[in-house]
Scaffold this active site. Structure first.
Site, mmCIF file in Angstrom:
data_model
loop_
_atom_site.group_PDB
_atom_site.id
_atom_site.type_symbol
_atom_site.label_atom_id
_atom_site.label_comp_id
_atom_site.label_asym_id
_atom_site.label_seq_id
_atom_site.Cartn_x
_atom_site.Cartn_y
_atom_site.Cartn_z
ATOM 1 N N ASP A 242 0.871 -1.170 0.000
ATOM 2 C CA ASP A 242 0.000 0.000 0.000
ATOM 3 C C ASP A 242 0.912 1.224 0.000
ATOM 4 O OD1 ASP A 242 -1.847 1.988 0.302
ATOM 5 O OD2 ASP A 242 -2.950 1.030 1.936
ATOM 6 N N GLU A 244 -0.160 4.209 -1.102
ATOM 7 C CA GLU A 244 -1.191 5.240 -1.189
ATOM 8 C C GLU A 244 -1.723 5.338 -2.613
ATOM 9 O OE1 GLU A 244 -3.790 6.316 -0.059
ATOM 10 O OE2 GLU A 244 -3.022 7.529 1.593
ATOM 11 N N ASP A 320 -5.615 6.900 5.164
ATOM 12 C CA ASP A 320 -6.680 7.866 5.447
ATOM 13 C C ASP A 320 -7.728 7.292 6.398
ATOM 14 O OD1 ASP A 320 -7.853 6.020 3.796
ATOM 15 O OD2 ASP A 320 -8.425 7.436 2.218
#
Length: 495
Positions: A242, A244, A320
């Protein structure tokens, strides 16, 4: 010769004799070994010897430094809101979880903090939330049920972190954490028993703002069945990066490797390293035995070089605070620098020597196993420990209690309490037939086949045991339904 001597010094310091295999391209096996646990070096000692020290070390099961003798995690019980630290049996050793069941008896307990064993004190408290709100007060996340994931490690009772949707831990502005394009390594021990395709079951680096601040601002392992870019080979779960705005199998996105169709171990070691400018590498292994496999090592995706790392360390959510992922966590660390293959090989050997074993303390003969939903991570449960004929079974947080322990008999029954059997109500053979308990009678509507693909099918009906509506919440009722490959029809048996 210099490389060979360097590796030799590293392995000697770790107290291990590894059989190193030459690393090739693609999904190649790059190491193999499982010696006895070293008394003088643990995972983060090995990283330090390799020149890539742990800036954070989190574990529910054992010390990750030979000299560490502090608490591993903190729990809080609901009844009186009191806290207790769970520590070690000895310095550099295994968790002393014996006080936990009595402390939590008659109430529920939550893991409120996972302590960092490094000198940086980058402890993981429950996250305050982020762009995506958690289910806790003021949009905060919630902590994991402390009793929901019993295992053993080297024969000692232990408990993992069972991440259900909304569970998240995070420390911002972590001391010593790489930032910008500085290189960073991450590993964790997780499981293929409890995964889904949603974003994100992560461990690693994210944004201090808990919002999406753009490509290349994260460096976290994601483990699950997410095929973010579409067209993946197999159904997973996979180790992904990950970074982003994308969970990457490769620099181009999706997994296309026919040798990487999915990882299926009760305990999985997952690895990511990123040099910040030209390369990221993914690896995985069986955390109970053997070496590491490398499905990808190559360039960063377009738009991700140089990296722009921020210094929040997270567990269970995305950068997030995307908190729809599920997973299991037992130990992990974040390193400064780009660890060598030899270092990771040695850490993998240290992990496999730790003796991870499924299901907590071994139940006495005849007390059965838990049946765990692959989608929900919850157990097949008889509501309120009822013994009444006709009680419909449900999903509920795994507790290890008698109403969740099922014994497979020689006649293919799934028996609970020693006298009641899992039963297709009214001998039904149609979609939607309720699944209940009833006095064991030997009829075919009480016979079940536990299949190698993770499904459980009724011998009479041929239909699959199914979590109704693909729901995952406590109280979800179980029914029969046509087998369709859905994760709500996937089950694993655990001690």
């Amino acid at each position: 010769m210099i490389i060979r001597k360097s590796i030799g010094r590293l392995l000697a310091a770790a107290g291990m004799g590894l059989a190193l295999l030459t690393a090739g391209t693609g999904a190649s096996v790059v190491s193999a070994a499982s010696p006895a646990l070293a008394a003088t070096a643990q995972a983060c000692d090995i990283y330090a010897t390799g020149g890539t020290p742990c800036i954070a070390a989190h574990s529910m099961t054992r010390a990750l430094f030979a000299a560490y003798n502090g608490p591993l995690y903190q729990i809080q019980r609901a009844s009186d809101k009191s806290y207790r630290d769970i520590g070690l049996l000895s310095a550099g050793g295994f968790v002393d979880a014996a006080p936990q069941p009595s402390f939590c008896s008659g109430t529920t307990c939550t893991v409120t903090k996972i302590y960092d064993q490094s000198a940086n004190h980058n402890d993981l408290p429950i996250s305050w939330g982020g762009f995506w709100k958690g289910p806790g007060p003021n949009g905060a996340d919630i902590g994991a049920n402390a009793m929901a994931l019993p295992i053993t490690v080297s024969g000692h009772q232990a408990y993992g972190i069972k991440v259900t949707q909304g569970v998240g831990y995070r420390v911002d502005n972590a001391r010593g954490a790489p930032k910008g394009s500085q290189p960073e390594g991450v590993y964790m021990v997780t499981s293929s028993n409890n995964v889904n395709q949603w974003c994100c079951f992560d461990y690693g680096a994210g944004e201090n703002s808990h919002t999406d601040t753009g490509n290349a601002t994260m460096n976290a392992i994601e483990f699950g069945t997410a095929c973010w870019f579409g067209g993946c080979v197999g159904t997973g779960p996979w180790v992904e990066a990950d970074l982003e705005n994308g969970m990457y199998h490769t620099n181009t996105g999706s997994n296309k490797d026919p040798n990487n169709s999915g990882i299926h171990f009760p305990f999985v070691s997952a690895w990511l390293k990123n040099n910040g400018t030209t390369n990221f590498t993914l690896k995985y292994g069986n955390a109970a035995s053997g070496g590491l496999t490398r499905p990808y090592s190559g360039p960063l995706p377009n738009g991700y070089s140089p990296m722009k790392l921020d210094t929040s360390i997270l567990l269970g959510t995305g950068g997030d605070n995307s908190n729809s992922g599920t997973g299991e966590f037992f130990e992990g660390a974040v390193t400064a620098g780009y660890p060598s293959d030899a270092t990771e090989d040695a850490v993998q050997a240290n992990i496999t020597a730790a003796g991870y074993s499924d299901g907590g303390s071994t139940p006495p003969p005849g007390t059965g196993q838990q049946i765990v939903g692959g989608q929900s991570g919850r157990c097949v449960d008889v509501p309120n420990s009822s013994t009444s004929n006709g009680t419909q079974v449900q999903l509920w947080d795994c507790s290890g209690q008698a109403n969740q322990r099922w014994t497979r008999t020689a006649s293919n029954q799934l028996q609970v309490y020693g006298t009641k059997c899992l039963d297709a109500n009214g001998r039904g053979t149609t979609n939607g037939t309720t699944v209940i308990i009833w006095d064991c009678n030997g009829q075919t509507n009480q016979q079940w086949t536990v299949n190698s693909n993770g499904t459980i099918t009724g011998v009479q009906s041929g239909l699959c045991l199914d979590a109704n509506g693909a729901a995952t919440a406590n109280g979800t009722k179980l029914i029969l339904w046509s087998c369709n490959g859905g994760s709500n029809q996937q089950w694993s048996l655990r001690n």
